[in-house]
Scaffold this active site. Structure first.
Site, short mmCIF file in Angstrom:
data_model
loop_
_atom_site.label_atom_id
_atom_site.label_comp_id
_atom_site.label_asym_id
_atom_site.label_seq_id
_atom_site.Cartn_x
_atom_site.Cartn_y
_atom_site.Cartn_z
CG ASP A 1 8.18 -37.22 30.34
OD1 ASP A 1 9.17 -37.91 29.56
OD2 ASP A 1 7.89 -37.58 31.49
CG ASP B 1 12.38 -38.80 32.32
OD1 ASP B 1 11.48 -38.12 31.74
OD2 ASP B 1 13.40 -38.88 31.79
CG ASP C 1 11.41 -36.88 25.88
OD1 ASP C 1 10.63 -36.42 25.12
OD2 ASP C 1 11.18 -37.69 27.23
CG ASP D 1 20.46 -21.45 24.34
OD1 ASP D 1 21.46 -20.60 24.43
OD2 ASP D 1 19.44 -21.54 24.79
CG ASP E 1 23.93 -18.49 27.70
OD1 ASP E 1 22.66 -18.06 27.70
OD2 ASP E 1 24.77 -18.57 28.36
CD GLU F 1 21.07 -13.98 27.48
OE1 GLU F 1 20.33 -14.11 28.38
OE2 GLU F 1 21.89 -14.41 27.74
CG HIS G 1 15.44 -19.64 29.61
ND1 HIS G 1 15.52 -18.99 28.49
CD2 HIS G 1 16.48 -19.98 30.16
CE1 HIS G 1 16.84 -18.74 28.34
NE2 HIS G 1 17.50 -19.22 29.45
CG ASP G 2 17.19 -16.50 31.85
OD1 ASP G 2 17.04 -17.67 32.00
OD2 ASP G 2 17.91 -16.09 30.94
#
Ligand code: ISL
Length: 653
Positions: free
Chosen positions: A108, A112, A116, A185, A287, A344, A415-416
């Site tokens: 970050d 926030d 980013d 992605d 994806d 994927e 990330h899954d």
């Protein structure tokens, strides 16, 4: 070459000879814990499907199941080509080490609590020093974030939480400046329901955008058009009562499936892909790209297949009827030479993966398949110990068969999925060795390694304590389903905790007190402070991070580790041995691994070899001696004559 049409009179061996048939049979055998001998022995091989349907009937695998199977197999009759060694020099993505960034959790910059693009730019030196060649960025497009950006509202805009298009251009330029590449992605199976196309389609049934999506009337009695289920709970259909119409969503009710049978929709997507490539992006991770083609009749899914594959209806779209055609068109119309397309492809097995990626077919360069991520018989939400000897057996077969004609993508995390170390052995005393062992395996096998952020630190699962800690839509929906089906809150949370995707999504650990943000992070991470972090890892030469850095550098220093052939040693209980060959077909590297938590005996390589890396960090070598591999110990030996030019050997001298 095409496979013959199959009928109920066909035999088991005919199914085995068919690529999708072999994939399906392999999956069933794996789940049942049976060897392939059950299929390829002459007796069972000669059985007719009609007989199997009679035998399977009482178990739900009767005539209907076989009809579904035959329908699937007869839709795809292409046969993979015979293996051939490519004559061309390796492409950049074959020699690269990729690193996946989950932007929300990486760095970050504006306080926030959300990562980013400027934050990523500020960490590029770290990635360069790690040695990665290419970054895969999870989605940063404008999105209402129902599925953390995998629900895109505007393909040509950046989510303001992450920055601006100018930041994106800056990131691309900064990466290229460093000789690194960027892939984005590409989520084109579905869009957000807030995408202007869907909004227009919904507002007016006569809109030209109506056919961009899959709208259908329901069945009599108010039921959805078919029995397909969503990956994120409930039916794969959302009802719009004003028009009494249903729209398909394989993922959340805000991720609407696009209709790939509609040419204008495809054209719009291609234009968007070209727009990004012109901005300098080097390729895409596509994806759930194998889900894009659905049979127009949208028939009900077979319940037995649904149970086997976890999701009812999946046999109709995981290798849909026009998949190859769509991929070829996408590739030819949207991609430019030198860019990479990585699919994927959940549910796809080894043989079908070949049909998606064999050179010359014009479809994809690599695929992520998932059969190696859970020990057979288990799903992500089962609390069990992952057995690394399964990984050995799976990869040995996969790299030999698939690897003979295609280029593998090597990964354990994304990330899954929960963290691999936690799946194998969550005991803290093994974290470091296991993390280094996983690095050794991933960076010495043939294929392109994909490292997921935090993996290089030896990150483990997060000890979340309450459902309120979790953010992922899949986890929250699953929890609600479990409560609705009578489970108590504790039991429901315990089950969700095992497989939640949030384990992989906690903020990157930069320093002992976090370093990710000055605010409260978007996803709580109760273990901040106790987690491995970059600063401490850099200061400790025996850290997991140093293993990744050293092994990536080693990989770069000798081509045998990227393009050399692999030769697997004979199987020994709990151990794995393989060598990587030099261009002159002599062994250049030898890898000896203990995949278990108990010591294993092994014979050290004789004279002419030098140990260059071990997971324990201890570098003694007694040529030809019977020695012990400690729990999760791994040792990498190089031919002594190669050592002069190699980073790690140099480091030792
Ligand atoms: O996590 C899963 C559901 O059980 C996986 O099956 C996952 O949904 C599947 O691998 C597809 O993943 C991709 O598409 C999803 C998105 O949520 C994932 O983050 C993405 O990687 C929908 O876009």
């Amino acid at each position: 070459m095409t496979a013959p049409l199959l009928t109920l009179s066909s035999r088991v061996r005919d199914v085995w000879a068919h690529p999708l048939g072999r994939d399906a049979a392999t999956k069933i055998l794996m789940q049942a814990g049976l060897s392939r001998h059950w299929v390829d022995n002459p007796l069972t091989g000669a059985l007719r499907l009609r007989t199997l349907a009679r035998l399977g009937g009482p178990f739900g695998a009767g005539a209907e199941f076989f009809d579904a199977l035959l329908g699937l197999l007869n839709t795809h009759r292409d046969l993979p080509a015979a293996p051939a060694r490519p004559a061309t020099a390796p492409a950049w993505w074959q020699e690269a080490v990729f690193y996946q960034i989950y932007p929300r959790s990486f760095q970050d910059s504006d306080g926030d609590g959300v990562g980013d693009l400027p934050g990523i730019i500020s960490r590029l030196d770290y990635l360069q020093e790690l040695g990665v060649d290419a970054v895969w960025l999870s989605p940063v497009y404008d999105s209402p974030n129902d599925d953390n950006g995998y629900d895109i509202r505007d393909y040509r805009a950046i989510n303001p939480e992450f920055g601006t298009l100018a930041d994106m251009d800056h990131l691309i330029a900064e990466l290229h400046e460093r000789g690194m590449r960027l892939i984005m992605d590409l989520v084109i199976n579905h869009t957000s329901d807030e995408h202007p196309w869907f909004q227009a389609a919904l507002a007016d049934p006569a809109s030209p955008y109506r056919d961009y999506y899959i709208f259908r009337p329901g069945k009599a009695g108010g039921a959805p058009p078919n029995n397909w289920v969503s990956f994120f709970s409930g039916p794969a259909w959302r009802h719009y009562p004003e028009q009494d119409v249903w729209a398909m969503h394989l993922f959340t009710a805000k991720q609407m499936d696009l209709n790939w049978d509609h040419a204008p929709m495809r054209e719009d997507l291609y234009e968007m892909v070209r727009w990004w490539l012109e901005r300098g992006v080097d390729g895409f991770r596509l994806d759930v790209i194998n889900y894009i083609s659905k049979p127009p009749a949208l028939p009900d899914g077979n319940e037995f297949v649904g149970d086997l594959m976890e999701f009812t209806g999946i046999e109709h779209y995981f290798t849909g009827p026009r998949l190859h055609e769509h991929l070829r068109e996408l590739r030819a119309r949207a991609f430019t030479p030198g860019t990479v397309a990585i699919g994927e492809t959940p549910g796809v097995g080894t043989q079908f993966a070949k049909l998606l990626t064999q050179p010359g077919r014009g479809e994809l360069d690599m695929v992520f398949t998932f059969d190696h991520l859970e020990t057979p018989g288990h799903t992500r939400f089962d609390d069990y110990r992952y057995d690394l000897t399964f990984l050995r057996d799976y990869l040995t077969e996969y790299l030999t068969d698939y690897g003979a004609s295609c280029w593998p993508a090597l990964f354990y995390e994304n990330h899954d999925n929960p963290r691999m170390i936690s799946k194998v052995d969550p005991r803290p005393e093994h974290r470091r060795t296991l993390g280094r062992l996983l690095a050794l395996i991933q960076l010495t096998l043939p294929g392109t390694p994909f490292i997921y952020q935090g993996q290089e630190l030896g990150a483990v699962n997060e000890p979340f304590t309450d459902i309120a800690d979790l953010r992922d839509v899949e986890s929250l929906n699953r929890y609600a389903d479990l409560l609705a089906s009578g489970h108590g809150p504790r039991e429901a949370f315990a089950q969700v905790l095992v497989g939640t995707r949030d384990h992989a999504r906690t903020p990157m650990g930069w320093t002992a007190d976090g370093g990710f943000t000055t605010a409260v992070p978007w996803l709580p991470s109760p273990s901040t402070g106790a987690r491995p972090n970059v600063a401490d890892s850099l200061a400790d030469p025996s850290s997991v991070l140093h293993a990744y850095r050293d092994l990536i550098a080693l990989r770069r220093s000798h081509p045998a580790l990227t393009r050399g052939e692999v030769v697997f040693g004979p199987k020994a209980p709990g151990r794995w041995r393989y060598v990587r060959m030099d261009d002159d077909r002599t062994a250049a590297f030898r890898i000896e691994l203990n995949l278990t938590d108990t010591p294993r005996r092994f014979t050290e390589p004789g004279p002419g070899w030098q140990v260059v890396f071990t997971t324990s960090g201890e570098l003694t070598h007694d040529p030809g001696a019977r020695s012990i591999l400690a729990p999760y110990d791994g040792r990498l030996y190089a031919r002594t004559h190669l050592c002069a030019r190699m980073h790690l050997c140099a480091k030792m001298q």
